[in-house]
Design a protein around this motif. Structure first.
Motif, short mmCIF file in Angstrom:
data_model
loop_
_atom_site.label_atom_id
_atom_site.label_comp_id
_atom_site.label_asym_id
_atom_site.label_seq_id
_atom_site.Cartn_x
_atom_site.Cartn_y
_atom_site.Cartn_z
N ASP B 38 76.15 46.89 8.27
CA ASP B 38 76.56 45.22 7.36
C ASP B 38 76.32 45.60 6.07
O ASP B 38 76.40 46.66 5.74
CB ASP B 38 75.16 44.30 7.85
N SER B 39 76.27 44.72 5.45
CA SER B 39 76.97 44.75 4.05
C SER B 39 75.58 45.08 2.99
O SER B 39 75.91 45.34 1.88
CB SER B 39 77.13 43.32 2.87
N LYS B 40 73.80 45.18 3.63
CA LYS B 40 73.25 45.59 2.79
C LYS B 40 72.78 47.11 3.13
O LYS B 40 72.11 47.30 3.37
CB LYS B 40 72.30 45.05 3.02
N LYS B 41 73.88 47.74 4.09
CA LYS B 41 73.96 48.75 4.29
C LYS B 41 73.28 49.58 5.27
O LYS B 41 72.99 50.68 5.58
CB LYS B 41 74.11 49.89 3.28
N PHE B 42 72.77 48.48 6.02
CA PHE B 42 71.40 48.53 7.75
C PHE B 42 72.60 48.64 8.44
O PHE B 42 73.38 48.68 8.97
CB PHE B 42 70.71 47.87 8.11
N LEU B 43 72.05 50.12 9.10
CA LEU B 43 72.63 50.56 10.08
C LEU B 43 71.94 50.27 11.50
O LEU B 43 70.75 50.70 12.15
CB LEU B 43 72.58 51.95 10.33
N LYS B 44 72.58 49.15 12.70
CA LYS B 44 72.36 48.75 13.77
C LYS B 44 72.98 48.92 15.08
O LYS B 44 73.53 49.04 14.84
CB LYS B 44 71.93 47.34 13.33
N ILE B 45 71.99 49.53 16.63
CA ILE B 45 72.80 50.03 17.07
C ILE B 45 72.82 48.42 18.08
O ILE B 45 72.29 46.91 17.32
CB ILE B 45 71.24 50.25 17.88
N MET B 46 74.30 48.41 18.64
CA MET B 46 75.00 47.29 19.03
C MET B 46 74.32 47.45 21.21
O MET B 46 73.80 47.20 21.57
CB MET B 46 75.97 47.27 19.04
N PHE B 47 75.13 48.93 20.65
CA PHE B 47 75.54 48.84 22.32
C PHE B 47 74.95 50.40 22.98
O PHE B 47 75.58 51.29 22.13
CB PHE B 47 76.58 48.49 23.60
N SER B 48 74.47 51.44 24.09
CA SER B 48 74.69 52.12 24.11
C SER B 48 75.29 52.71 26.09
O SER B 48 74.68 51.80 26.33
CB SER B 48 73.51 52.64 24.47
N TYR B 49 76.28 53.15 26.04
CA TYR B 49 76.55 53.67 27.37
C TYR B 49 75.91 55.08 28.01
O TYR B 49 76.24 56.55 27.26
CB TYR B 49 77.42 53.67 27.78
N ASN B 50 74.97 54.91 29.22
CA ASN B 50 74.77 56.53 29.23
C ASN B 50 75.66 56.58 30.97
O ASN B 50 75.38 55.92 31.55
CB ASN B 50 73.36 56.94 30.15
N ASN B 51 76.10 57.82 30.89
CA ASN B 51 76.88 57.73 32.18
C ASN B 51 78.05 56.61 33.00
O ASN B 51 78.25 56.65 33.56
CB ASN B 51 76.14 58.20 33.02
N LYS B 52 78.76 55.95 31.95
CA LYS B 52 79.23 55.15 31.70
C LYS B 52 77.84 54.20 32.03
O LYS B 52 78.91 52.68 32.55
CB LYS B 52 80.96 54.63 32.91
N GLU B 53 77.17 53.90 32.53
CA GLU B 53 76.72 52.89 32.79
C GLU B 53 75.73 52.29 31.12
O GLU B 53 75.18 53.11 30.48
CB GLU B 53 75.85 53.09 33.35
N LEU B 54 75.32 50.76 30.96
CA LEU B 54 75.38 50.24 29.61
C LEU B 54 73.79 49.93 29.87
O LEU B 54 72.72 49.90 30.89
CB LEU B 54 76.24 48.72 29.90
#
Lengths: 114, 120
Positions: B38-54
């Motif tokens: 974001d604008s404050k430079k924080f990196l935040k996770i949104m999603f993750s997939y493992n072997n096509k599984e959320l």
């Protein structure tokens, strides 16, 4: 609630000297810690990591120290070079069954002056 | 021979539009991620997939929908774009290891170059 904190937004050092970047965390469940380096308009680049079973990991000019009791880790760069000038992020993870989720600090901008 | 690639690198669009960002990795990893800076430079996770599984779905508006057609690709589709969606979006990948009776561990993540999304 910020679980990973880098309290120094910037750091300036002379070429050839040591750079020490600090990071604090609050969650005692974290057991895997990483440092990333980021240049403008590029993605973060993995530098070095450390597991909670160790207190030190070294890779060339880069050494990461972990103090679990203080919930503190640091990255030492010796000797510092102008090409090291970048933003450095520390990140933490509960490595087991957490889906690889990384919690990042807000970054420290390192400037190495020739 | 780029390891993690994203397209487009820059995306400028108007509020209300629908857009997609594509990500591909050639590292042979089994896990892929989307992060937002974001604008404050924080990196935040949104999603993750493992072997096509959320496996990770953080508190993200349901206007954001990831899709993983195979292990090497993870796309991000955003509906009804809002001003607050303006950010840099990073894709990443990593390898996991499953140990019997213990669980799954994930190794270091490798990031793409980012997509700067600007909503006007």
């Amino acid at each position: 609630d910020q679980q990973v904190k880098q309290n120094s937004p910037s750091l300036s050092v002379q070429e050839g000297r040591i750079s020490i970047l600090n990071c604090d965390y609050t969650n005692s469940m974290f057991d895997y810690f990483l440092w990333y380096k980021k240049y403008p308009a590029e993605g973060p680049t993995f530098l070095i990591s450390i597991s909670s079973i160790k207190d030190k990991n070294e890779d060339g000019r880069f050494t990461v120290f972990l103090n679990k009791s203080a919930k503190h880790l640091s990255l030492h760069i010796v000797p510092s070079q102008p090409g090291d000038s970048a933003v450095y992020f520390c990140a933490a993870s509960g490595s087991w069954n957490q889906g690889g989720k990384l919690i990042f600090g807000q970054g420290t901008e390192l400037s190495v002056k020739p | 021979d780029t390891a993690v690639s994203q397209t487009p690198k820059y995306l400028v669009t108007q509020m209300g539009n629908d857009k997609s960002i594509k990500c591909e990795q050639n590292l042979g990893h089994d896990t892929m991620y989307w992060y937002k800076q974001d604008s404050k430079k924080f990196l935040k996770i949104m999603f993750s997939y493992n072997n096509k599984e959320l496996i990770i779905n953080e508190t993200v508006p349901n206007r954001f929908s990831p899709k993983s057609p195979d292990k090497a690709h993870l796309n991000l589709h955003i509906n009804s774009l809002e001003l607050g969606d303006s950010a840099v979006y990073f894709c990443a990948s990593s390898q996991s290891l499953t140990l019997a009776g213990t669980g799954r561990v994930f190794y270091e993540q490798y990031f793409g170059p980012g997509t700067r999304l600007t909503v006007t």
